[in-house]
Design a protein around this motif. Structure first.
Motif, PDB file in Angstrom:
ATOM      1  N   ASN A   8       0.834  -1.211   0.000  1.00  0.00           N
ATOM      2  CA  ASN A   8       0.000   0.000   0.000  1.00  0.00           C
ATOM      3  C   ASN A   8       0.871   1.264   0.000  1.00  0.00           C
ATOM      4  OD1 ASN A   8      -2.377  -1.395  -0.066  1.00  0.00           O
ATOM      5  ND2 ASN A   8      -2.693  -1.372   2.149  1.00  0.00           N
ATOM      6  N   LEU A   9       1.968   1.211   0.748  1.00  0.00           N
ATOM      7  CA  LEU A   9       2.873   2.349   0.788  1.00  0.00           C
ATOM      8  C   LEU A   9       3.493   2.592  -0.586  1.00  0.00           C
ATOM      9  CD1 LEU A   9       4.303   4.511   2.505  1.00  0.00           C
ATOM     10  CD2 LEU A   9       6.108   2.833   2.892  1.00  0.00           C
ATOM     11  N   LEU A  10       3.940   1.536  -1.230  1.00  0.00           N
ATOM     12  CA  LEU A  10       4.511   1.663  -2.573  1.00  0.00           C
ATOM     13  C   LEU A  10       3.464   2.140  -3.580  1.00  0.00           C
ATOM     14  CD1 LEU A  10       6.854  -1.450  -2.840  1.00  0.00           C
ATOM     15  CD2 LEU A  10       7.515   0.944  -2.687  1.00  0.00           C
ATOM     16  N   LEU A  11       2.254   1.644  -3.420  1.00  0.00           N
ATOM     17  CA  LEU A  11       1.176   2.062  -4.302  1.00  0.00           C
ATOM     18  C   LEU A  11       0.880   3.560  -4.126  1.00  0.00           C
ATOM     19  CD1 LEU A  11      -0.791   0.928  -6.401  1.00  0.00           C
ATOM     20  CD2 LEU A  11      -2.389   0.509  -4.542  1.00  0.00           C
ATOM     21  N   MET A  12       0.848   4.032  -2.869  1.00  0.00           N
ATOM     22  CA  MET A  12       0.638   5.447  -2.602  1.00  0.00           C
ATOM     23  C   MET A  12       1.780   6.284  -3.142  1.00  0.00           C
ATOM     24  SD  MET A  12      -1.977   6.598  -1.392  1.00  0.00           S
ATOM     25  CE  MET A  12      -2.510   7.652  -0.122  1.00  0.00           C
ATOM     26  N   LEU A  13       2.998   5.790  -2.960  1.00  0.00           N
ATOM     27  CA  LEU A  13       4.170   6.500  -3.447  1.00  0.00           C
ATOM     28  C   LEU A  13       4.119   6.617  -4.976  1.00  0.00           C
ATOM     29  CD1 LEU A  13       6.809   7.858  -2.650  1.00  0.00           C
ATOM     30  CD2 LEU A  13       7.925   5.647  -2.868  1.00  0.00           C
ATOM     31  N   GLN A  14       3.739   5.570  -5.659  1.00  0.00           N
ATOM     32  CA  GLN A  14       3.608   5.611  -7.111  1.00  0.00           C
ATOM     33  C   GLN A  14       2.529   6.610  -7.529  1.00  0.00           C
ATOM     34  OE1 GLN A  14       2.804   1.597  -8.335  1.00  0.00           O
ATOM     35  NE2 GLN A  14       4.980   1.052  -8.465  1.00  0.00           N
ATOM     36  N   PHE A  15       1.420   6.635  -6.769  1.00  0.00           N
ATOM     37  CA  PHE A  15       0.340   7.565  -7.072  1.00  0.00           C
ATOM     38  C   PHE A  15       0.809   9.018  -6.907  1.00  0.00           C
ATOM     39  CE2 PHE A  15      -3.300  10.146  -5.710  1.00  0.00           C
ATOM     40  CZ  PHE A  15      -4.086  10.029  -6.847  1.00  0.00           C
ATOM     41  N   VAL A  16       1.561   9.298  -5.852  1.00  0.00           N
ATOM     42  CA  VAL A  16       2.069  10.646  -5.611  1.00  0.00           C
ATOM     43  C   VAL A  16       3.058  11.040  -6.722  1.00  0.00           C
ATOM     44  CG1 VAL A  16       3.502  12.038  -4.058  1.00  0.00           C
ATOM     45  CG2 VAL A  16       1.666  10.625  -3.124  1.00  0.00           C
ATOM     46  N   ILE A  17       3.940  10.129  -7.080  1.00  0.00           N
ATOM     47  CA  ILE A  17       4.915  10.406  -8.143  1.00  0.00           C
ATOM     48  C   ILE A  17       4.195  10.624  -9.464  1.00  0.00           C
ATOM     49  CG2 ILE A  17       6.773   9.396  -9.524  1.00  0.00           C
ATOM     50  CD1 ILE A  17       7.810   8.102  -6.942  1.00  0.00           C
ATOM     51  N   LEU A  18       3.221   9.782  -9.755  1.00  0.00           N
ATOM     52  CA  LEU A  18       2.460   9.925 -10.990  1.00  0.00           C
ATOM     53  C   LEU A  18       1.713  11.257 -11.014  1.00  0.00           C
ATOM     54  CD1 LEU A  18       1.542   8.667 -13.654  1.00  0.00           C
ATOM     55  CD2 LEU A  18      -0.353   7.623 -12.405  1.00  0.00           C
ATOM     56  N   THR A  19       1.126  11.648  -9.904  1.00  0.00           N
ATOM     57  CA  THR A  19       0.427  12.934  -9.813  1.00  0.00           C
ATOM     58  C   THR A  19       1.407  14.088 -10.030  1.00  0.00           C
ATOM     59  OG1 THR A  19      -1.154  11.968  -8.248  1.00  0.00           O
ATOM     60  CG2 THR A  19      -1.062  14.366  -8.372  1.00  0.00           C
ATOM     61  N   VAL A  21       4.230  14.032 -11.707  1.00  0.00           N
ATOM     62  CA  VAL A  21       4.642  14.026 -13.114  1.00  0.00           C
ATOM     63  C   VAL A  21       3.537  14.627 -13.983  1.00  0.00           C
ATOM     64  CG1 VAL A  21       5.140  12.511 -15.090  1.00  0.00           C
ATOM     65  CG2 VAL A  21       6.286  12.129 -12.908  1.00  0.00           C
ATOM     66  N   VAL A  22       2.280  14.322 -13.698  1.00  0.00           N
ATOM     67  CA  VAL A  22       1.161  14.864 -14.474  1.00  0.00           C
ATOM     68  C   VAL A  22       1.085  16.384 -14.284  1.00  0.00           C
ATOM     69  CG1 VAL A  22      -1.371  14.933 -14.636  1.00  0.00           C
ATOM     70  CG2 VAL A  22      -0.181  12.738 -14.548  1.00  0.00           C
ATOM     71  N   VAL A  23       1.229  16.849 -13.039  1.00  0.00           N
ATOM     72  CA  VAL A  23       1.196  18.291 -12.771  1.00  0.00           C
ATOM     73  C   VAL A  23       2.363  18.981 -13.479  1.00  0.00           C
ATOM     74  CG1 VAL A  23       1.481  20.033 -10.953  1.00  0.00           C
ATOM     75  CG2 VAL A  23      -0.098  18.123 -10.616  1.00  0.00           C
ATOM     76  N   TRP A  24       3.535  18.383 -13.385  1.00  0.00           N
ATOM     77  CA  TRP A  24       4.728  18.952 -14.043  1.00  0.00           C
ATOM     78  C   TRP A  24       4.526  19.020 -15.561  1.00  0.00           C
ATOM     79  CZ3 TRP A  24       8.322  16.456 -17.294  1.00  0.00           C
ATOM     80  CH2 TRP A  24       9.457  17.218 -17.629  1.00  0.00           C
ATOM     81  N   ALA A  25       3.994  17.965 -16.163  1.00  0.00           N
ATOM     82  CA  ALA A  25       3.762  17.921 -17.611  1.00  0.00           C
ATOM     83  C   ALA A  25       2.717  18.971 -18.012  1.00  0.00           C
ATOM     84  CB  ALA A  25       3.306  16.527 -18.039  1.00  0.00           C
ATOM     85  N   PHE A  26       1.687  19.135 -17.184  1.00  0.00           N
ATOM     86  CA  PHE A  26       0.655  20.138 -17.483  1.00  0.00           C
ATOM     87  C   PHE A  26       1.251  21.540 -17.459  1.00  0.00           C
ATOM     88  CE2 PHE A  26      -2.786  22.966 -16.042  1.00  0.00           C
ATOM     89  CZ  PHE A  26      -3.642  22.821 -17.123  1.00  0.00           C
ATOM     90  N   ARG A  27       2.043  21.845 -16.442  1.00  0.00           N
ATOM     91  CA  ARG A  27       2.682  23.161 -16.351  1.00  0.00           C
ATOM     92  C   ARG A  27       3.649  23.375 -17.519  1.00  0.00           C
ATOM     93  NH1 ARG A  27       4.075  23.875  -9.912  1.00  0.00           N
ATOM     94  NH2 ARG A  27       1.921  24.183  -9.261  1.00  0.00           N
ATOM     95  N   LEU A  28       4.380  22.356 -17.857  1.00  0.00           N
ATOM     96  CA  LEU A  28       5.316  22.441 -18.973  1.00  0.00           C
ATOM     97  C   LEU A  28       4.583  22.707 -20.285  1.00  0.00           C
ATOM     98  CD1 LEU A  28       8.320  22.220 -19.631  1.00  0.00           C
ATOM     99  CD2 LEU A  28       7.969  19.782 -20.048  1.00  0.00           C
ATOM    100  N   SER A  29       3.452  22.047 -20.496  1.00  0.00           N
ATOM    101  CA  SER A  29       2.688  22.263 -21.727  1.00  0.00           C
ATOM    102  C   SER A  29       2.113  23.687 -21.754  1.00  0.00           C
ATOM    103  CB  SER A  29       1.575  21.232 -21.876  1.00  0.00           C
ATOM    104  OG  SER A  29       0.557  21.446 -20.917  1.00  0.00           O
TER     105      SER A  29
END
Length: 134
Positions: A8-19, A21-29
């Protein structure tokens, strides 16, 4: 239980990292789109400036051509007047100028006053310039 917690911790960590990356990509675009708009505006401004300069150059070129025509007509008329009024002495002065005579030579050999000799010399110079341009 511990493996479930770790999963569950790894799953949460992946979710936070994915979020992130999505925010960073949105700002970059967004920044990329803003940069594209700025470049497009700069390009449009440059095109307008080039058009203004080109139209100004064309207008100036037309004016120069008109002035050159007027100048050529004036030089031709002056030459006609000189040749009609001066007869032999003006024609002789032109010949002497072609051979490299000075203004003083024209005064002494053709019986001209200094102002006439200078005028004929200037006309000859203009005639040479005009013939060099064409």
């Amino acid at each position: 239980m511990e493996s479930q917690w770790l999963f569950n911790l790894l799953l949460m960590l992946q979710f936070v990292i994915l979020t992130a990356v999505v925010v960073w990509a949105f700002r970059l675009s967004k920044r990329l789109a803003q940069t594209k708009r700025q470049h497009a505006e700069a390009e449009a401004n440059q095109k307008k400036q080039v058009q203004v300069l080109a139209s100004g150059s064309i207008g100036m070129g037309r004016r120069l051509v008109a002035i050159e025509k007027k100048l050529n007509l004036a030089v031709e008329k002056q030459s006609e007047i000189l040749s009609k009024e001066g007869g032999v002495s003006y024609n002789r002065a032109m010949e002497l100028l072609e051979m490299g005579a000075t203004i003083d030579d024209l005064v002494s050999k053709c019986g001209l006053i200094r102002a006439e000799a200078e005028l004929i010399s200037l006309l000859k110079q203009e005639s040479r310039k005009n013939s060099d341009y064409h």
